[in-house]
Write a protein that holds these residues in place. Sequence first.
Motif, PDB file in Angstrom:
ATOM      1  N   LEU A  93       0.804  -1.219   0.000  1.00  0.00           N
ATOM      2  CA  LEU A  93       0.000   0.000   0.000  1.00  0.00           C
ATOM      3  C   LEU A  93       0.844   1.278   0.000  1.00  0.00           C
ATOM      4  CD1 LEU A  93      -2.837   1.238   0.189  1.00  0.00           C
ATOM      5  CD2 LEU A  93      -2.797   0.829   2.663  1.00  0.00           C
ATOM      6  N   ALA A  94       1.969   1.276   0.706  1.00  0.00           N
ATOM      7  CA  ALA A  94       2.756   2.515   0.840  1.00  0.00           C
ATOM      8  C   ALA A  94       3.193   3.073  -0.519  1.00  0.00           C
ATOM      9  CB  ALA A  94       3.957   2.284   1.758  1.00  0.00           C
ATOM     10  N   PRO A  95       3.802   2.252  -1.397  1.00  0.00           N
ATOM     11  CA  PRO A  95       4.191   2.822  -2.696  1.00  0.00           C
ATOM     12  C   PRO A  95       2.987   3.210  -3.552  1.00  0.00           C
ATOM     13  CG  PRO A  95       4.674   0.457  -2.628  1.00  0.00           C
ATOM     14  CD  PRO A  95       4.294   0.866  -1.239  1.00  0.00           C
ATOM     15  N   ALA A  96       1.868   2.514  -3.372  1.00  0.00           N
ATOM     16  CA  ALA A  96       0.678   2.850  -4.162  1.00  0.00           C
ATOM     17  C   ALA A  96       0.170   4.236  -3.762  1.00  0.00           C
ATOM     18  CB  ALA A  96      -0.410   1.796  -3.957  1.00  0.00           C
ATOM     19  N   ILE A  97       0.170   4.512  -2.462  1.00  0.00           N
ATOM     20  CA  ILE A  97      -0.312   5.827  -2.019  1.00  0.00           C
ATOM     21  C   ILE A  97       0.716   6.896  -2.390  1.00  0.00           C
ATOM     22  CG2 ILE A  97       0.546   5.941   0.391  1.00  0.00           C
ATOM     23  CD1 ILE A  97      -3.024   6.711  -0.679  1.00  0.00           C
ATOM     24  N   GLY A  98       1.995   6.528  -2.329  1.00  0.00           N
ATOM     25  CA  GLY A  98       3.045   7.472  -2.722  1.00  0.00           C
ATOM     26  C   GLY A  98       2.873   7.915  -4.161  1.00  0.00           C
ATOM     27  N   ALA A  99       2.624   6.955  -5.048  1.00  0.00           N
ATOM     28  CA  ALA A  99       2.449   7.298  -6.463  1.00  0.00           C
ATOM     29  C   ALA A  99       1.181   8.104  -6.665  1.00  0.00           C
ATOM     30  CB  ALA A  99       2.409   6.020  -7.301  1.00  0.00           C
ATOM     31  N   ARG A 100       0.145   7.725  -5.940  1.00  0.00           N
ATOM     32  CA  ARG A 100      -1.137   8.418  -6.079  1.00  0.00           C
ATOM     33  C   ARG A 100      -1.036   9.888  -5.686  1.00  0.00           C
ATOM     34  NH1 ARG A 100      -6.366   5.352  -5.816  1.00  0.00           N
ATOM     35  NH2 ARG A 100      -7.941   6.957  -5.618  1.00  0.00           N
ATOM     36  N   LEU A 101      -0.303  10.140  -4.577  1.00  0.00           N
ATOM     37  CA  LEU A 101      -0.185  11.520  -4.088  1.00  0.00           C
ATOM     38  C   LEU A 101       1.056  12.218  -4.653  1.00  0.00           C
ATOM     39  CD1 LEU A 101      -1.016  10.945  -0.297  1.00  0.00           C
ATOM     40  CD2 LEU A 101      -2.605  11.507  -2.144  1.00  0.00           C
ATOM     41  N   GLY A 102       1.909  11.463  -5.325  1.00  0.00           N
ATOM     42  CA  GLY A 102       3.147  12.044  -5.848  1.00  0.00           C
ATOM     43  C   GLY A 102       4.121  12.442  -4.755  1.00  0.00           C
ATOM     44  N   VAL A 103       4.179  11.630  -3.688  1.00  0.00           N
ATOM     45  CA  VAL A 103       5.074  11.950  -2.568  1.00  0.00           C
ATOM     46  C   VAL A 103       6.119  10.857  -2.368  1.00  0.00           C
ATOM     47  CG1 VAL A 103       3.314  13.315  -1.380  1.00  0.00           C
ATOM     48  CG2 VAL A 103       3.559  10.870  -0.837  1.00  0.00           C
ATOM     49  N   GLY A 104       7.197  11.215  -1.690  1.00  0.00           N
ATOM     50  CA  GLY A 104       8.286  10.273  -1.423  1.00  0.00           C
ATOM     51  C   GLY A 104       7.884   9.241  -0.387  1.00  0.00           C
ATOM     52  N   VAL A 105       8.410   8.026  -0.559  1.00  0.00           N
ATOM     53  CA  VAL A 105       8.084   6.917   0.329  1.00  0.00           C
ATOM     54  C   VAL A 105       9.390   6.234   0.753  1.00  0.00           C
ATOM     55  CG1 VAL A 105       6.953   4.663   0.455  1.00  0.00           C
ATOM     56  CG2 VAL A 105       5.885   6.505  -0.839  1.00  0.00           C
ATOM     57  N   ALA A 106       9.511   5.931   2.042  1.00  0.00           N
ATOM     58  CA  ALA A 106      10.675   5.176   2.521  1.00  0.00           C
ATOM     59  C   ALA A 106      10.166   3.921   3.217  1.00  0.00           C
ATOM     60  CB  ALA A 106      11.507   6.019   3.479  1.00  0.00           C
TER      61      ALA A 106
END
Lengths: 266, 326
Positions: free
Chosen positions: B102-115
């Motif tokens: 889920l984390a990378p999916a939400i990152g791509a959706r919002l266009g934000v960085g994910v670690a």
Amino acid sequence: MHIVVCVKQVPDWDIPPSSFKVDEAAKKVVPPQGVAPVVSQFDAIAVEAAMRVKDVKPDTKVTILSLGPASARDAIKHGLAMGGDEGVLIDDASTLDGDSLATAKTLAAAINKIGGVDMVLCGRQAVDWDMGVTGTMIAGILGWPVVTIAKSVTVNGSVTVERVLSDGYETVEASLPAVVTVSNELGEPRYPKLQQIMMAARKQVQVWTAADLSLDGAQVGQAGSQLTLDRLYQPVSETQVELMEGDTPEEQAQNLARKLREAKLI
Amino acid sequence: MAEGILVVGEVAEGKLSPTTSELLGAARKLGAGAVSCALFGPDAAGLAQSAAAAGADKVYVVDDTALADYTTDGYAQALAKVIEQASPAAVLLGQTDVGRDLAPAIGARLGVGVAMDAIELSWQNGGLQITRPAYGGNARAVNGFKSTPAVATVRPKSQEALEPDASRQAEVISVAGAIDAAQIRTKVVNKTKAAAEGIRLEDAEVVIAGGRGLGGPENFAGVEELAKLLGGAVGVTRAVADMGWRPVSEQVGLTGKVVSPTLYIAIAVSGASQHMAGCSGSKNIIAINKDPDANIFKSARFGIVGDFKQVLPPLIEAVKKIKAEG
Ligand SMILES: Cc1cc2nc3c(=O)[nH]c(=O)nc-3n(C[C@H](O)[C@H](O)[C@H](O)COP(=O)(O)OP(=O)(O)OC[C@H]3O[C@@H](n4cnc5c(N)ncnc54)[C@H](O)[C@@H]3O)c2cc1C
Ligand SMILES: Nc1ncnc2c1ncn2[C@@H]1O[C@H](COP(=O)(O)O)[C@@H](O)[C@H]1O
């Protein structure tokens, strides 16, 4: 059927821990001397997954895509030797050292430029940063569904994926086009034969820059990144092992049991 | 203004998962404003009080039949709704099946960085900073975030839960707007649960781990016997799972399970950094290995340099004897 496999070239991970070095000032890993970089482990398995589709449907075209320095051509060549048809290398210094989101944007732009792609396969995570997000982000940017951590990938109009979960498996169906990320449970990647390696040398590898993908410098690499790397270091472990004495294995074992008892561990 | 921390909660066997409590504890410790917890699916509303007791000030509940099975599209939609409403400065998920996906999916959706897979969290200059293992555990990277919200997954057992406080109250917010099922493009058609007997590996206080040096599945009999004797669970290396000697669900490590038992006995395990990523939180690691230079000894408290075939049977006998003495 056209499959793009994203492969990353990484420092060889199969080295003694003592030869792993970090340059803290540069915030970079120092590649081990005299050890050539390799295809990231799960990415070779992603190529294997693509080849298994091609084994069943021989008219499948497999394109190997990599973003990296010029040496990443070797990673593409490895994918071609495994049976890939064509390669694309994004070789542009401005695209290097980006975070996963910037890398995913660049790869997604390349996938759009390749055109007519039905499925993108990635590794579950790259063996350098162990992040495990690029495939899902590519899907998000392209607006495609994604299925992660696959142990099998079957295509039949749609794609059916067996996913590895911590307590078992689940089978997931997705409409195409889709992105699938692949795990080691899929099995060993095929080993290219000498003749295939020679044939791969003749296969075409296109080289693109950010400009070829209509991306400007602010969108790619470090400039386009949302994550900052504030520090990179090697952890130190301070445990000192106490080895069991004894003239025979029985004595050693008994001493261990006694130690465990004294430490109230059994 | 984006403010506070949002923890993405998970349900395990009808209860708030232990990892969720750890995340709520960590979020409170950050001292970065209000702590919210998002809960999805049919069990969600009933767990709001558990989330409050574990540290949540607000609980966002998205209860929709479309969320009964985890799907990337369904949960990303639900989480995006909660983020829009809660407007947090940071979103924390567990490095679990759900969080990994889920984390990378939400990152791509919002266009934000994910670690991913943070083991330390801190709040620096008004923003999240995390420390995460990289290069198979050989390195540590410290990451900050330019975008808001910061999105990070956190390694299970790396953070401490608070003592549950049943008197704590949280505002429960039911998130309006149904999930658009047409936007869920994947379908779970089958689930197979690994046959689990005895104690759960992640919860075990004692883990007996076997590696490739055992030579074959038949040699796990001794490992199983020792585990049974000590009330523990069996763990394995990826090499063992890859060869099909034992189920993948027993794999400990970077791409397997994270365990932190009091006692971890590693038998014929080399101690590769990717394996240690899953067990280095163990309080006491004991190594039995015929190679005195094996990496596992670097993390071990006690060790035996020797052949497991000669060491394990007398060890089992000695443990039996001690147990019998009481
Ligand atoms: C990206 C990535 C992710 C990974 N994720 C994981 C993971 O999650 N979990 C994991 O475990 N691995 C993982 N690995 C693999 C890891 O790098 C190692 O390859 C693996 O852990 C080795 O398993 P092993 O110790 O059983 O085997 P080996 O490394 O082959 O070690 C066997 C050991 O047994 C000893 N031995 C042999 N015979 C005897 C005997 N008779 N008596 C006593 N000792 C004996 C040997 O001295 C040796 O130390 C990952 C690798 C990568 C690249
Ligand atoms: N520079 C790159 N070039 C090609 N593919 C990449 C690159 N970086 C990441 N990938 C793909 O994305 C997967 C996950 O990477 P990561 O999110 O970095 O762990 C890898 O296994 C690759 O398949």
